[in-house]
Enzyme design. Sequence first.
Site, PDB file in Angstrom:
ATOM      1  N   LYS A 190       0.714   4.899   8.301  1.00 16.64           N
ATOM      2  CA  LYS A 190       1.263   5.283   6.986  1.00 16.64           C
ATOM      3  C   LYS A 190       0.136   5.435   5.951  1.00 16.64           C
ATOM      4  CE  LYS A 190       2.254   1.790   4.689  1.00 16.64           C
ATOM      5  NZ  LYS A 190       1.659   0.838   3.754  1.00 16.64           N
ATOM      6  N   THR A 217       0.856  -1.184   0.000  1.00 15.13           N
ATOM      7  CA  THR A 217       0.000   0.000   0.000  1.00 15.13           C
ATOM      8  C   THR A 217       0.891   1.232   0.000  1.00 15.13           C
ATOM      9  OG1 THR A 217      -1.641  -1.183   1.308  1.00 15.13           O
ATOM     10  CG2 THR A 217      -1.843   1.215   1.212  1.00 15.13           C
ATOM     11  N   LYS A 227      -7.463   1.572  -2.836  1.00 12.09           N
ATOM     12  CA  LYS A 227      -6.987   1.170  -1.503  1.00 12.09           C
ATOM     13  C   LYS A 227      -7.129   2.335  -0.514  1.00 12.09           C
ATOM     14  CE  LYS A 227      -4.796  -1.315   1.634  1.00 12.09           C
ATOM     15  NZ  LYS A 227      -5.175  -2.594   2.200  1.00 12.09           N
TER      16      LYS A 227
HETATM   17  P1  NAP Z   1       5.293  -6.667   7.526  1.00 13.56           P
HETATM   18  O1  NAP Z   1       4.862  -7.958   8.107  1.00 13.56           O
HETATM   19  O2  NAP Z   1       5.795  -5.596   8.422  1.00 13.56           O
HETATM   20  O3  NAP Z   1       6.411  -6.996   6.410  1.00 13.56           O
HETATM   21  C1  NAP Z   1       7.065  -5.949   5.738  1.00 13.56           C
HETATM   22  C2  NAP Z   1       7.991  -6.535   4.705  1.00 13.56           C
HETATM   23  O4  NAP Z   1       8.631  -5.471   4.003  1.00 13.56           O
HETATM   24  C3  NAP Z   1       9.115  -7.398   5.315  1.00 13.56           C
HETATM   25  O5  NAP Z   1       9.385  -8.460   4.440  1.00 13.56           O
HETATM   26  C4  NAP Z   1      10.249  -6.381   5.355  1.00 13.56           C
HETATM   27  O6  NAP Z   1      11.526  -7.019   5.405  1.00 13.56           O
HETATM   28  C5  NAP Z   1      10.042  -5.664   4.066  1.00 13.56           C
HETATM   29  N1  NAP Z   1      10.700  -4.364   3.989  1.00 13.56           N
HETATM   30  C6  NAP Z   1      10.450  -3.267   4.732  1.00 13.56           C
HETATM   31  N2  NAP Z   1      11.258  -2.250   4.358  1.00 13.56           N
HETATM   32  C7  NAP Z   1      12.031  -2.727   3.349  1.00 13.56           C
HETATM   33  C8  NAP Z   1      13.057  -2.161   2.548  1.00 13.56           C
HETATM   34  N3  NAP Z   1      13.467  -0.885   2.698  1.00 13.56           N
HETATM   35  N4  NAP Z   1      13.625  -2.947   1.604  1.00 13.56           N
HETATM   36  C9  NAP Z   1      13.237  -4.223   1.431  1.00 13.56           C
HETATM   37  N5  NAP Z   1      12.267  -4.810   2.158  1.00 13.56           N
HETATM   38  C10 NAP Z   1      11.682  -4.076   3.109  1.00 13.56           C
HETATM   39  O7  NAP Z   1       4.120  -5.980   6.658  1.00 13.56           O
HETATM   40  P2  NAP Z   1       2.834  -6.671   5.972  1.00 13.56           P
HETATM   41  O8  NAP Z   1       1.733  -6.710   6.957  1.00 13.56           O
HETATM   42  O9  NAP Z   1       3.267  -7.901   5.250  1.00 13.56           O
HETATM   43  O10 NAP Z   1       2.459  -5.509   4.924  1.00 13.56           O
HETATM   44  C11 NAP Z   1       3.155  -5.367   3.687  1.00 13.56           C
HETATM   45  C12 NAP Z   1       2.394  -4.343   2.839  1.00 13.56           C
HETATM   46  O11 NAP Z   1       1.037  -4.795   2.638  1.00 13.56           O
HETATM   47  C13 NAP Z   1       2.296  -2.950   3.480  1.00 13.56           C
HETATM   48  O12 NAP Z   1       2.349  -1.948   2.487  1.00 13.56           O
HETATM   49  C14 NAP Z   1       0.906  -2.986   4.153  1.00 13.56           C
HETATM   50  O13 NAP Z   1       0.376  -1.686   4.331  1.00 13.56           O
HETATM   51  C15 NAP Z   1       0.120  -3.814   3.149  1.00 13.56           C
HETATM   52  N6  NAP Z   1      -1.044  -4.552   3.693  1.00 13.56           N
HETATM   53  C16 NAP Z   1      -1.000  -5.210   4.899  1.00 13.56           C
HETATM   54  C17 NAP Z   1      -2.126  -5.883   5.362  1.00 13.56           C
HETATM   55  C18 NAP Z   1      -2.139  -6.634   6.683  1.00 13.56           C
HETATM   56  O14 NAP Z   1      -3.243  -6.971   7.179  1.00 13.56           O
HETATM   57  N7  NAP Z   1      -0.995  -6.933   7.293  1.00 13.56           N
HETATM   58  C19 NAP Z   1      -3.281  -5.912   4.588  1.00 13.56           C
HETATM   59  C20 NAP Z   1      -3.293  -5.259   3.339  1.00 13.56           C
HETATM   60  C21 NAP Z   1      -2.175  -4.578   2.911  1.00 13.56           C
HETATM   61  P3  NAP Z   1      12.182  -7.522   6.798  1.00 13.56           P
HETATM   62  O15 NAP Z   1      11.655  -8.912   7.026  1.00 13.56           O
HETATM   63  O16 NAP Z   1      13.632  -7.464   6.565  1.00 13.56           O
HETATM   64  O17 NAP Z   1      11.720  -6.556   7.875  1.00 13.56           O
END
Ligand code: NAP
Length: 298
Positions: free
Chosen positions: A244, A101, A176
């Site tokens: 964010k 997102t 979104k």
């Molecule tokens: P998360 O569990 O915090 O995972 C974040 C991922 O991004 C990890 O693999 C992290 O790597 C990686 N990352 C962060 N900064 C980075 C960088 N500078 N370079 C390379 N990799 C990087 O987050 P998530 O819940 O999976 O969410 C991911 C995305 O989907 C976000 O944009 C979020 O807003 C969106 N989203 C989330 C949900 C939900 O319910 N969780 C639902 C819809 C959409 P590391 O493992 O090294 O930290």
Amino acid sequence: MTESPRPTLRCSFVGLGAMGEPMARHLAARGMLTAVWNRTSAKAQALAAELDVAAPEALSDVALLSDLVFVCVSADADVRAVIAALRPGLRRGSIVVDTSTVSRQTAIDLAADLAQIGVDFLDAPLTGGVEGARNGRLSVMVGGDEAVLDRAKAAFDAFSLRVTRMGPVGAGQATKAVNQVMIGGIAEGVCEALAFGEALGLPREPLLAVLTAGAANSWFLEKRGLSMLEGRFDSGFKLALLHKDLGIVQSMAAALGARLKSVDAAHADYTTLLAEGRGDDEISSLIRIKRRLFDVQG
Ligand code: NAP
């Protein structure tokens, strides 16, 4: 004459967080995953060994192994950095799909940049939560060319219940943003109501049972009602990520000359929780703030 089947897309997945890891697993289950990459590489190495796929150190090598690269990382700068590192390995005709997102402008900029080297781009943010990612029932809102989505559709189907093309590049992120207005507002309403119920001394289970059977039910109440009342905030959607998203919504509304009151209220509450060091808590941790309305420390 029968049409010959399309060759299986070679997909890779970048960003193995709460959403990305289960999505990568669904691609592997369909025989479509060739490589994974994660910033913390131990996670990629472990998943690659389990799924018997590659885990190159360099993102450009991930790109070389792929017809289609899915990206699911945290925020705008992270997506931009990842795609810049993929770029040298991307071949003409390959597709990059960003499921993170981020702002609509980021999607538009990345698509324009990749078009210069003949690479197609789709913005494809997700909704359905970590539960939707795990059970392969996400709803995906896509921006980009219909013909590109058509080529990528089999891969989307691996983890989606519904895939909806919303318009040109950026339209997925705009959709979104609309979704996140509701996510923020619903969380405000549910957390405030449950804190009120606690203050009134109502019994937990009967309260949830009667509410989830009626007109006030929601995905959030069903999935997070009990866990928030029990003080469990360790898995789901991190509040730093919703903070964010709400910032993105505020900027988009400001560009239209508007302020969205529910978004401003939710953003202020998550700013408080972030300042208290709770950015990794699930968004239902918002009930801590709502309890304070009744002089209860959360
Ligand atoms: P998360 O569990 O915090 O995972 C974040 C991922 O991004 C990890 O693999 C992290 O790597 C990686 N990352 C962060 N900064 C980075 C960088 N500078 N370079 C390379 N990799 C990087 O987050 P998530 O819940 O999976 O969410 C991911 C995305 O989907 C976000 O944009 C979020 O807003 C969106 N989203 C989330 C949900 C939900 O319910 N969780 C639902 C819809 C959409 P590391 O493992 O090294 O930290």
